[in-house]
Design an enzyme around this catalytic site. Structure first.
Site, PDB file in Angstrom:
ATOM      1  N   PHE A  36       0.759  -1.226   0.073  1.00 47.32           N
ATOM      2  CA  PHE A  36       0.008  -0.066  -0.139  1.00 47.32           C
ATOM      3  C   PHE A  36       0.808   1.237   0.167  1.00 47.32           C
ATOM      4  O   PHE A  36       0.282   2.294  -0.538  1.00 47.32           O
ATOM      5  CB  PHE A  36      -0.968  -0.332   1.129  1.00 47.32           C
ATOM      6  CG  PHE A  36      -0.885   0.693   2.378  1.00 47.32           C
ATOM      7  CD1 PHE A  36      -0.886   1.938   2.439  1.00 47.32           C
ATOM      8  CD2 PHE A  36      -0.531  -0.144   3.459  1.00 47.32           C
ATOM      9  CE1 PHE A  36      -0.670   2.655   3.777  1.00 47.32           C
ATOM     10  CE2 PHE A  36      -0.323   0.537   4.750  1.00 47.32           C
ATOM     11  CZ  PHE A  36      -0.170   1.950   4.761  1.00 47.32           C
ATOM     12  N   ASP A 108      -1.562  -9.919   6.678  1.00 46.52           N
ATOM     13  CA  ASP A 108      -2.451 -10.660   6.131  1.00 46.52           C
ATOM     14  C   ASP A 108      -2.551 -12.289   6.773  1.00 46.52           C
ATOM     15  O   ASP A 108      -3.292 -12.802   6.089  1.00 46.52           O
ATOM     16  CB  ASP A 108      -2.042 -10.750   4.571  1.00 46.52           C
ATOM     17  CG  ASP A 108      -0.511 -11.028   4.455  1.00 46.52           C
ATOM     18  OD1 ASP A 108      -0.070 -11.939   5.100  1.00 46.52           O
ATOM     19  OD2 ASP A 108       0.249 -10.395   3.744  1.00 46.52           O
ATOM     20  N   HIS A 123       2.681  -5.957  13.189  1.00 46.94           N
ATOM     21  CA  HIS A 123       1.541  -5.236  12.964  1.00 46.94           C
ATOM     22  C   HIS A 123       0.018  -5.599  13.142  1.00 46.94           C
ATOM     23  O   HIS A 123      -0.859  -5.082  12.716  1.00 46.94           O
ATOM     24  CB  HIS A 123       1.616  -4.265  11.619  1.00 46.94           C
ATOM     25  CG  HIS A 123       3.007  -3.645  11.484  1.00 46.94           C
ATOM     26  ND1 HIS A 123       3.307  -3.143  10.307  1.00 46.94           N
ATOM     27  CD2 HIS A 123       3.710  -3.150  12.631  1.00 46.94           C
ATOM     28  CE1 HIS A 123       4.556  -2.478  10.614  1.00 46.94           C
ATOM     29  NE2 HIS A 123       4.766  -2.379  11.833  1.00 46.94           N
ATOM     30  N   CYS A 131     -14.438  -7.672  20.021  1.00 43.67           N
ATOM     31  CA  CYS A 131     -15.301  -6.691  20.336  1.00 43.67           C
ATOM     32  C   CYS A 131     -14.755  -5.851  21.422  1.00 43.67           C
ATOM     33  O   CYS A 131     -14.188  -6.219  22.270  1.00 43.67           O
ATOM     34  CB  CYS A 131     -16.714  -7.341  21.083  1.00 43.67           C
ATOM     35  SG  CYS A 131     -17.841  -6.194  21.737  1.00 43.67           S
ATOM     36  N   CYS A 152     -20.606  -6.340  17.320  1.00 42.56           N
ATOM     37  CA  CYS A 152     -20.675  -7.891  18.114  1.00 42.56           C
ATOM     38  C   CYS A 152     -22.286  -7.971  18.510  1.00 42.56           C
ATOM     39  O   CYS A 152     -23.091  -7.165  18.301  1.00 42.56           O
ATOM     40  CB  CYS A 152     -19.898  -7.521  19.390  1.00 42.56           C
ATOM     41  SG  CYS A 152     -19.968  -9.076  20.575  1.00 42.56           S
ATOM     42  N   SER A 193      11.828  -2.350   2.863  1.00 38.68           N
ATOM     43  CA  SER A 193      12.388  -1.149   2.518  1.00 38.68           C
ATOM     44  C   SER A 193      12.957  -0.514   3.804  1.00 38.68           C
ATOM     45  O   SER A 193      13.789   0.343   4.081  1.00 38.68           O
ATOM     46  CB  SER A 193      11.891  -0.310   1.630  1.00 38.68           C
ATOM     47  OG  SER A 193      10.666   0.275   2.096  1.00 38.68           O
TER      48      SER A 193
HETATM   49 ZN   LIG Z   1     -19.280  -7.867  22.284  1.00 41.13          ZN
END
Ligand SMILES: [Zn+2]
Length: 245
Positions: A36, A108, A123, A131, A152, A193
């Protein structure tokens, strides 16, 4: 691709018993997940000139959750993505007890999907969602299927376990990642990088024998590398798996 380089990489791997792999967005591009940062211009055009770093920030999440989730669903979730040769090769290395761990900047979850166990996701991971009220956990599909703000059963907002801009990295993930790098005999840095701190500074912990950099663009670690390969990591690892070295 330079045959000598591949042979040297293969030798380093043969000689090593505590390899650590440190990877970034370039590891997942062969799985169809765009980097991205390099696709930044595209997002700027599409999203009313808001930079992705702003939309993916902690303050934006709390102030504009609907816009956050629109962007997040559209650009951060790739349910069709499958592990590529880079992920599969690392799984083989872990099975052979050569790989100590994977430190990744990617969210991912593809290293875990490939079967690797010791994965330090700096990350976070889009497959883990909680929740904010009752702490119930939800799969990525719940976010994908919902419209607007995902909620939730209890009514609380579901927050993805990904580190947003402005949020600190998870302490124990960092401690584990640094410990693995400190104890590594070979460190393979690939598909990043090294633009993101504090992860980039983790490299200073490395005291092993072989530093390998596999990246299409220059990195700040190039000068220190014992082996530098300017290729896509999935293609390099595919060649090693093919045994054509
Ligand atoms: Zn909840």
């Amino acid at each position: 691709m330079n045959r000598e380089d591949l042979r040297m990489l293969s030798e380093f791997i043969d000689r090593s018993r505590r390899i650590v792999f440190f990877g970034g967005a370039g590891v997942s591009t062969a799985s169809g997940i765009p980097d991205f940062r390099s696709a930044r211009g595209l997002y700027l055009q599409q999203e009313g000139n808001l930079p992705p770093e702003m939309i993916l920030s902690s303050s934006f999440f709390y102030l504009q959750p609907e816009l956050f989730f629109d962007f997040y669903r559209k650009h951060m979730l790739h349910p069709e993505a499958k592990p590529n040769a880079a992920h599969l090769f690392l799984y083989e290395l872990e099975k052979k007890d050569k790989l100590r761990g994977i430190v990744t900047q990617n969210i991912d979850g593809l290293h875990k999907a490939a079967g690797n166990i010791r994965v330090y996701e700096l990350h976070g991971n889009v497959h883990e969602n909680r929740c904010m009220d009752c702490n119930a956990s939800w799969p990525m599909e719940k976010i994908l299927r919902s419209e607007g703000i995902p909620r939730c059963d209890c009514g609380g907002v579901i927050k993805p376990n990904v580190v947003l801009y402005g949020e600190p990295l998870e302490k124990y993930v960092c401690i584990g990642a640094r410990r693995e790098i400190t104890n590594a005999d070979t460190l393979i840095l690939a598909g990043t990088s090294l633009a993101v701190e504090p992860a980039a500074s983790f490299l200073d912990d490395f005291r092993g024998k072989h530093l390998v950099v596999i990246n299409q663009e220059p990195t700040p670690a190039d000068e220190r590398a014992d082996l530098l390969i300017r290729e896509a990591v999935a293609e390099v690892f595919q060649k090693l798996m093919d045994g054509t070295v």
